[in-house]
Design an enzyme around this catalytic site. Structure first.
Site, short mmCIF file in Angstrom:
data_model
loop_
_atom_site.label_atom_id
_atom_site.label_comp_id
_atom_site.label_asym_id
_atom_site.label_seq_id
_atom_site.Cartn_x
_atom_site.Cartn_y
_atom_site.Cartn_z
N ASP A 1 10.96 -0.04 -0.58
CA ASP A 1 10.61 -1.45 -0.84
C ASP A 1 11.65 -2.28 -1.77
OD1 ASP A 1 10.65 -0.49 -3.53
OD2 ASP A 1 8.21 -0.19 -2.95
N PRO B 1 0.79 -1.47 -0.08
CA PRO B 1 0.42 0.29 -0.15
C PRO B 1 0.59 1.13 -0.36
CG PRO B 1 0.30 -1.55 1.74
CD PRO B 1 1.02 -1.57 1.22
N ASP B 2 0.28 2.36 -0.55
CA ASP B 2 1.46 3.92 -0.72
C ASP B 2 0.89 4.50 0.63
OD1 ASP B 2 -1.53 4.58 -0.60
OD2 ASP B 2 -0.92 5.78 -2.93
N ASN C 1 10.41 5.31 -2.43
CA ASN C 1 9.99 3.78 -2.34
C ASN C 1 11.51 3.12 -1.09
OD1 ASN C 1 8.05 4.25 -3.40
ND2 ASN C 1 8.22 3.19 -5.07
N HIS D 1 15.05 7.95 0.19
CA HIS D 1 14.68 7.68 1.92
C HIS D 1 15.34 6.10 2.09
CE1 HIS D 1 10.80 10.30 0.88
NE2 HIS D 1 11.74 11.05 0.96
N ARG E 1 -0.80 7.77 1.23
CA ARG E 1 -1.88 8.03 1.10
C ARG E 1 -3.22 8.29 0.45
NH1 ARG E 1 2.52 10.71 1.19
NH2 ARG E 1 2.98 12.51 3.04
P1 CNA Z 1 2.05 8.61 -1.17
O1 CNA Z 1 2.22 10.01 -0.58
O2 CNA Z 1 1.56 7.89 -0.81
O3 CNA Z 1 1.44 8.92 -3.05
C1 CNA Z 1 1.42 8.21 -3.57
C2 CNA Z 1 0.83 8.21 -4.67
O4 CNA Z 1 0.64 7.90 -5.93
C3 CNA Z 1 -0.71 9.40 -5.21
O5 CNA Z 1 -0.50 9.77 -5.39
C4 CNA Z 1 -1.62 7.71 -5.16
O6 CNA Z 1 -2.69 8.45 -5.85
C5 CNA Z 1 -0.41 7.26 -6.91
N1 CNA Z 1 -0.76 5.99 -6.57
C6 CNA Z 1 -1.12 4.92 -5.80
N2 CNA Z 1 -1.48 4.01 -6.76
C7 CNA Z 1 -0.91 4.42 -8.26
C8 CNA Z 1 -1.09 3.50 -9.15
N3 CNA Z 1 -0.94 2.47 -9.31
N4 CNA Z 1 -0.15 4.52 -10.94
C9 CNA Z 1 -0.08 6.13 -10.89
N5 CNA Z 1 -0.73 6.37 -9.55
C10 CNA Z 1 -0.61 6.02 -8.60
O7 CNA Z 1 3.48 8.59 -1.93
P2 CNA Z 1 5.21 9.17 -2.71
O8 CNA Z 1 5.14 7.76 -2.55
O9 CNA Z 1 4.36 10.46 -2.59
O10 CNA Z 1 5.44 9.53 -1.00
C11 CNA Z 1 6.59 9.34 0.11
C12 CNA Z 1 6.69 8.21 1.21
C13 CNA Z 1 6.44 7.32 1.10
C14 CNA Z 1 7.67 8.26 1.32
O11 CNA Z 1 8.57 8.64 1.99
C15 CNA Z 1 8.21 6.36 0.94
O12 CNA Z 1 9.61 5.55 1.72
C16 CNA Z 1 6.39 5.87 1.27
N6 CNA Z 1 6.45 4.77 1.20
C17 CNA Z 1 7.17 4.00 -0.08
C18 CNA Z 1 6.16 2.72 0.38
C19 CNA Z 1 7.07 1.47 -0.42
O13 CNA Z 1 8.38 1.74 -0.68
N7 CNA Z 1 6.42 1.06 -1.29
C20 CNA Z 1 4.86 2.22 0.33
C21 CNA Z 1 4.38 3.07 1.42
C22 CNA Z 1 5.18 4.37 0.73
#
Ligand code: CNA
Length: 360
Positions: free
Chosen positions: A115, A39-40, A113, A132, A42
């Protein structure tokens, strides 16, 4: 994908085709990994912040706050056990970035990310700036001693067996808490991030680099600084593209005429880019290697079958008359029913084929 996004994706591909020596600087976030099952932060309903209630936090970001971690490390352990690398495979978008490397069209990936899926995809570490940090190594938060990945991982396993145990990873030197070397709020970003960005900026400011470096931002809400300032600092001479479910950051606040906005799922855009560039076979081969082609086909089949089922939906009124409804009428019908304003109370929804659709 909406027609306008499809056209914008083709426009980006055209730019890449017309400038065969150009290279891409990717700036990515959690959105490119959501299709991997991570999951992301936001996204409404599915994001981590929406689902953090079980961690009992004073505020959602506390789980990544260094001062909160010092006092209360367990919520982070809980989250880490869900997110820990090794459980997930790269997405189509990650593999497209790998193809950019293989085709000598990759300049750099700035990733927020943690991950490590860029590395898992086979992208060489020298291309990837994990802004990060990542779970790949660990650090003592008191004396900064670095530890191999296993130290935290082993404690995490003990924690998973017995979450009540006070089994935390501790430093052999100073007994400080050891955590994965991911950047928490209140901590500095790695020096490598700033050094590489300064050098990339210099390169973009050089004469003649206009069409040679193309910036593609994907899957990020552009809310975490200093990362979110990268697209702002891209010289106005250069093309920027955003591939995201929503328009965010500088693309919303200070849009430029030359911006290419692709409002879509990052994997769908990846597919179109690969098709336009003639890379589909290689992308499929990579997906097969990672065992994700079968999953995608299975999900597609399932979606097609659900969609077909929905098309077959009918409404049976109290006289037993069956009327075929399209989805829009159906939605109106069910919302009227839930508002109590539907005169035909007692109607139920059935699937013509097997009559087995549950009533609502
Ligand atoms: P965020 O703030 O959760 O934003 C994610 C963005 O991606 C949003 O604008 C969504 O609308 C968009 N989105 C979600 N799914 C899709 C998709 N399939 N296709 C296109 N767009 C999509 O996350 P950010 O990365 O902007 O925030 C930064 C944080 C999140 C960092 O500090 C990370 O460490 C942290 N994070 C990382 C992970 C990971 O490593 N996978 C997971 C969750 C949070």
């Amino acid at each position: 994908m909406p027609k306008s996004s499809e056209e914008a994706t083709k426009k980006l591909a055209k730019l890449l085709i017309e400038n065969p020596k150009s290279k891409v600087i990717f700036m990515v976030g959690a959105g490119i990994s959501t299709s991997c099952g991570i999951p992301d932060f936001r996204s409404p309903n599915t994001g981590l912040y929406h689902n953090l209630s079980k961690l009992n936090l004073p505020y959602a970001e506390a789980v990544f706050d260094i001062d909160f971690f010092k006092e209360t490390p367990k919520p982070f352990y809980m989250l880490a056990s869900e997110l820990y690398p090794g459980k997930f495979k790269p997405s189509k978008f990650h593999l497209l970035m790998k193809l950019f490397q293989d085709k000598n069209r990759l300049h750099r990936i700035y990733s927020q990310n943690i991950d490590t899926l860029e590395r898992e995809s086979g992208i060489c570490p020298e291309y990837v700036i994990e802004a990060h940090g990542s779970f790949a190594e660990n650090i003592c938060i008191e004396c900064n001693r670095l530890y191999k990945r296993d130290v935290f991982k082993n404690k995490l396993k003990e924690y998973e067996k017995n979450p009540k145990d006070e089994n935390l990873a501790r430093c052999e030197e100073c007994d400080g808490l050891v955590k994965p070397n991911i950047v928490f709020f209140g901590e500095d970003l790695p020096r490598r991030f700033f050094e590489n960005w300064d050098s990339d900026l210099e390169e973009m400011e050089e004469e003649g680099s206009k069409e040679q470096l193309i910036v593609v931002v994907a899957g990020t809400s552009l809310t975490v600084y200093p990362f979110a300032s990268l697209p702002i600092e891209v010289p106005k001479t250069h093309h920027r593209s955003l591939i995201n479910r929503e328009i965010v950051g500088d693309f919303l606040q200070e849009p430029r005429k030359s911006d290419i906005i692709i409002k879509s799922h990052s994997d769908e855009a990846a597919q179109i880019i690969a098709e336009e560039l003639g890379w589909t076979t290689e992308l499929d081969t990579l997906m097969e290697e990672f065992g994700i082609l079968e999953t995608v086909v299975a999900v597609k089949d399932e979606l097609e079958s659900i969609s077909k089922g929905l098309n077959d939906l009918t409404i049976k009124d109290e006289n037993g008359t069956i009327t075929k409804k399209n989805n829009q009428e159906l939605r109106k019908c069910t919302s009227e029913a839930s508002n109590g304003s539907d005169k035909s109370n007692g109607d139920h929804i059935t699937n013509v084929k097997d009559e087995a659709m549950p009533t609502k």
